[in-house]
Every structure is written in structure tokens, then in C-alpha cells.
Design a protein around this motif. Structure first.
Motif, PDB file in Angstrom:
ATOM      1  N   ALA A  29      44.460  43.428  29.855  1.00  0.00           N
ATOM      2  CA  ALA A  29      43.695  42.616  31.115  1.00  0.00           C
ATOM      3  C   ALA A  29      42.579  43.194  31.587  1.00  0.00           C
ATOM      4  O   ALA A  29      41.442  42.601  31.728  1.00  0.00           O
ATOM      5  CB  ALA A  29      44.804  42.568  31.849  1.00  0.00           C
ATOM      6  N   GLN A  30      42.484  44.591  31.649  1.00  0.00           N
ATOM      7  CA  GLN A  30      41.051  45.276  32.245  1.00  0.00           C
ATOM      8  C   GLN A  30      40.217  45.130  31.204  1.00  0.00           C
ATOM      9  O   GLN A  30      38.948  44.813  31.602  1.00  0.00           O
ATOM     10  CB  GLN A  30      41.535  46.694  32.324  1.00  0.00           C
ATOM     11  CG  GLN A  30      40.371  47.630  33.203  1.00  0.00           C
ATOM     12  CD  GLN A  30      39.936  47.119  34.353  1.00  0.00           C
ATOM     13  OE1 GLN A  30      40.809  46.221  35.268  1.00  0.00           O
ATOM     14  NE2 GLN A  30      38.890  47.400  34.824  1.00  0.00           N
ATOM     15  N   TYR A  33      38.584  41.833  31.612  1.00  0.00           N
ATOM     16  CA  TYR A  33      37.868  41.528  32.771  1.00  0.00           C
ATOM     17  C   TYR A  33      36.561  42.060  32.716  1.00  0.00           C
ATOM     18  O   TYR A  33      35.559  41.542  33.142  1.00  0.00           O
ATOM     19  CB  TYR A  33      38.755  42.152  34.114  1.00  0.00           C
ATOM     20  CG  TYR A  33      38.105  41.656  35.408  1.00  0.00           C
ATOM     21  CD1 TYR A  33      38.430  40.490  35.784  1.00  0.00           C
ATOM     22  CD2 TYR A  33      37.484  42.521  35.950  1.00  0.00           C
ATOM     23  CE1 TYR A  33      37.809  40.004  37.051  1.00  0.00           C
ATOM     24  CE2 TYR A  33      37.056  42.350  37.222  1.00  0.00           C
ATOM     25  CZ  TYR A  33      37.078  41.151  37.665  1.00  0.00           C
ATOM     26  OH  TYR A  33      36.882  40.730  38.856  1.00  0.00           O
ATOM     27  N   TYR A  58      41.119  31.399  32.817  1.00  0.00           N
ATOM     28  CA  TYR A  58      41.850  32.066  31.628  1.00  0.00           C
ATOM     29  C   TYR A  58      42.832  30.807  31.038  1.00  0.00           C
ATOM     30  O   TYR A  58      43.706  30.573  31.871  1.00  0.00           O
ATOM     31  CB  TYR A  58      42.339  33.467  31.832  1.00  0.00           C
ATOM     32  CG  TYR A  58      43.171  33.944  30.622  1.00  0.00           C
ATOM     33  CD1 TYR A  58      42.524  34.299  29.440  1.00  0.00           C
ATOM     34  CD2 TYR A  58      44.638  33.529  30.473  1.00  0.00           C
ATOM     35  CE1 TYR A  58      43.176  34.912  28.541  1.00  0.00           C
ATOM     36  CE2 TYR A  58      45.273  33.928  29.486  1.00  0.00           C
ATOM     37  CZ  TYR A  58      44.692  34.839  28.423  1.00  0.00           C
ATOM     38  OH  TYR A  58      45.368  35.141  27.341  1.00  0.00           O
ATOM     39  N   GLU A  94      49.141  40.829  35.282  1.00  0.00           N
ATOM     40  CA  GLU A  94      47.971  41.885  35.373  1.00  0.00           C
ATOM     41  C   GLU A  94      46.554  41.067  35.473  1.00  0.00           C
ATOM     42  O   GLU A  94      45.787  41.469  36.515  1.00  0.00           O
ATOM     43  CB  GLU A  94      47.809  42.991  34.120  1.00  0.00           C
ATOM     44  CG  GLU A  94      49.020  43.934  34.166  1.00  0.00           C
ATOM     45  CD  GLU A  94      48.929  44.961  35.519  1.00  0.00           C
ATOM     46  OE1 GLU A  94      47.805  45.072  35.950  1.00  0.00           O
ATOM     47  OE2 GLU A  94      50.032  45.566  35.559  1.00  0.00           O
ATOM     48  N   LEU A  95      46.453  40.138  34.839  1.00  0.00           N
ATOM     49  CA  LEU A  95      45.084  39.339  34.728  1.00  0.00           C
ATOM     50  C   LEU A  95      45.000  38.316  35.928  1.00  0.00           C
ATOM     51  O   LEU A  95      44.029  38.387  36.588  1.00  0.00           O
ATOM     52  CB  LEU A  95      45.169  38.387  33.522  1.00  0.00           C
ATOM     53  CG  LEU A  95      43.619  37.923  33.268  1.00  0.00           C
ATOM     54  CD1 LEU A  95      42.738  38.953  33.084  1.00  0.00           C
ATOM     55  CD2 LEU A  95      44.054  36.767  31.953  1.00  0.00           C
ATOM     56  N   LYS A  98      43.635  39.986  39.233  1.00  0.00           N
ATOM     57  CA  LYS A  98      42.003  40.309  39.267  1.00  0.00           C
ATOM     58  C   LYS A  98      41.270  39.596  40.139  1.00  0.00           C
ATOM     59  O   LYS A  98      41.625  38.216  40.262  1.00  0.00           O
ATOM     60  CB  LYS A  98      41.483  40.187  37.866  1.00  0.00           C
ATOM     61  CG  LYS A  98      42.055  41.011  36.551  1.00  0.00           C
ATOM     62  CD  LYS A  98      42.047  42.795  36.882  1.00  0.00           C
ATOM     63  CE  LYS A  98      42.710  43.371  35.921  1.00  0.00           C
ATOM     64  NZ  LYS A  98      42.734  44.787  36.069  1.00  0.00           N
ATOM     65  N   VAL A 101      39.958  35.367  39.371  1.00  0.00           N
ATOM     66  CA  VAL A 101      40.511  35.072  38.112  1.00  0.00           C
ATOM     67  C   VAL A 101      41.489  33.853  38.358  1.00  0.00           C
ATOM     68  O   VAL A 101      42.359  33.950  39.026  1.00  0.00           O
ATOM     69  CB  VAL A 101      41.201  36.255  37.104  1.00  0.00           C
ATOM     70  CG1 VAL A 101      42.017  35.750  36.000  1.00  0.00           C
ATOM     71  CG2 VAL A 101      40.120  37.039  36.932  1.00  0.00           C
TER      72      VAL A 101
END
Length: 222
Positions: A29-30, A33, A58, A94-95, A98, A101
Motif C-alpha cells: 500500500a505504501q 501511494y 483506487y 492500509e490503503l 492514506k 485516498v
């Protein structure tokens, strides 16, 4: 220049896995991003130009949770307990944490999932390197069809363009059916950039976009 970045999740995860292999959900995920935010920096006349992020959209589907017979029909695989499901759900969480998002979730097709032969195994059969009776379970993959993701991408492109919410749209996707929406956005004065992550695209695609840009060479050649 205010920029929206739209990501075809299924396509991105496939390209990322080819380029970087297996990663834990937080790391993946990081990586996505950071990759998206790199699109906000651009060199222009030997100077660095920074664009403003409107939002990262996304698009993906929840993972399969059904129980299916494996390709050889000798055991049932419960995908609701699979590592893939746990990984995907953690990746989505996790995404979603952010900054700026938004997840746009479609669904899997109602048609029953089918197993298909992986390309490498097919090539081995065609070249005579292996026989059919030598195939193993790992030589097959589930062929899952997403439903609703392409429509959501098209609707969001149209909405962003008509409402003039952004000046630029960057679409991270393969050669999918986004051309009508891209043409609409360009008619509305939107700068439309395609990032296929180094994947192949049709030769005439340049007629319908304003630029083609993959910013990480790690994706090229896959």
C-alpha cells in the motif's frame, strides 16, 4: 494544476507483483501511494513543477470467499480462509488510511469462477517440455472477472471533467475500455495521462490521450 489519480487495482497489483514479488500489505500500500504521489512532480524547462493532489481513486473488488474444487477435483479449497483473502483485506485497510485516498469497490462476476492454465505451463505444453499428465495444481489460476470497476472509472472520469474539479487526470491502467471517457475529458479541457506501468498498449492509443508516462523503470519489461 489540480490532479486526480485513478488506479485500476487489479491491473496495478498484477504489474506490481511481477516487478517486486510478494510484499506484505502495508508495504504494498505504501509503495502504491508513493508511486502515485511521484506523478505530482514533473520536470518542465529544467525546473521541477509540483501539482496539487485532488484525490487518489483506487478501483478493485473484494476477494473471492467461495469454496471450490481444485483443478484436479480431488479436494475443496475454501477461499474464505485463504492467505490471499487476508492479504487483500489488509491491503485495502492500509490503503484506505492514506491521505486523500478513496476506494471504489466493484464486485466479482456472478458467473462461477473457472480455473485456467497459466501462460508458462501452456508454453511448456506447446513446446513439448511437459505432458498434460505432468501438470500440477500450481500450474492453474482462478479466472475471476470483475464487475463494475470499469464503469466506476468511466463515471468518475466523466464527473471530474464535467464538474471541472481537476485540471489533470492520470489513469494507472492497462489497455482497457476507457477511451470514450478519455475523449470526453479531453473535450472538457482536461489533460489526460495514461500510465500503463510499462505494459503493452495499442499503437493508436496516442490519439485519445495527452501523454504516456511510467515513472518507475522497475515496471518496464514486465
Amino acid at each position: 494544476m489540480k490532479t486526480a489519480i485513478l488506479v485500476d487495482g487489479g491491473y496495478y497489483r498484477k504489474r506490481s507483483n511481477l516487478a517486486f514479488g510478494s510484499e506484505d500489505p502495508a508495504q504494498s500500500a505504501q509503495r502504491l501511494y508513493k508511486y502515485c504521489t511521484r506523478h505530482l512532480k514533473e520536470s518542465c524547462y529544467q525546473a521541477e513543477v509540483r501539482h496539487d493532489l485532488y484525490r487518489i481513486f483506487y478501483y478493485d473488488c473484494p476477494p473471492l470467499q467461495a469454496s471450490l474444487l481444485n483443478p484436479f477435483g480431488d479436494r475443496v479449497i475454501d477461499y474464505s480462509r485463504s492467505d490471499t483473502l487476508r492479504w487483500t483485506e489488509e491491503f485495502f485497510v492500509e490503503l484506505s488510511r492514506k491521505r486523500r485516498v478513496a476506494l471504489r469497490m466493484g464486485e466479482l462476476s456472478e458467473n462461477k469462477p473457472l480455473y485456467t492454465l497459466r501462460e508458462e505451463a501452456l508454453q511448456d505444453l506447446l513446446s513439448g517440455q511437459r505432458r498434460v499428465d505432468q501438470l500440477q495444481e500450481a500450474d492453474f489460476r482462478l479466472n475471476l472477472q470483475q464487475k463494475g470497476t470499469d464503469i466506476r472509472i468511466g463515471l468518475d472520469i466523466s464527473s471530474l471533467a464535467y464538474k471541472q474539479q481537476v485540471d489533470r487526470i492520470i489513469l494507472i491502467a492497462g489497455d482497457s475500455d476507457f477511451v470514450p471517457a478519455a475523449k470526453l475529458a479531453r473535450r472538457e479541457g482536461i489533460d489526460f495521462i495514461l500510465d500503463p506501468l510499462g505494459g503493452p498498449i495499442k499503437d493508436n492509443l496516442s490519439l485519445h490521450i495527452d501523454g504516456l508516462r511510467t515513472i518507475d523503470t522497475a515496471y518496464l519489461g514486465h
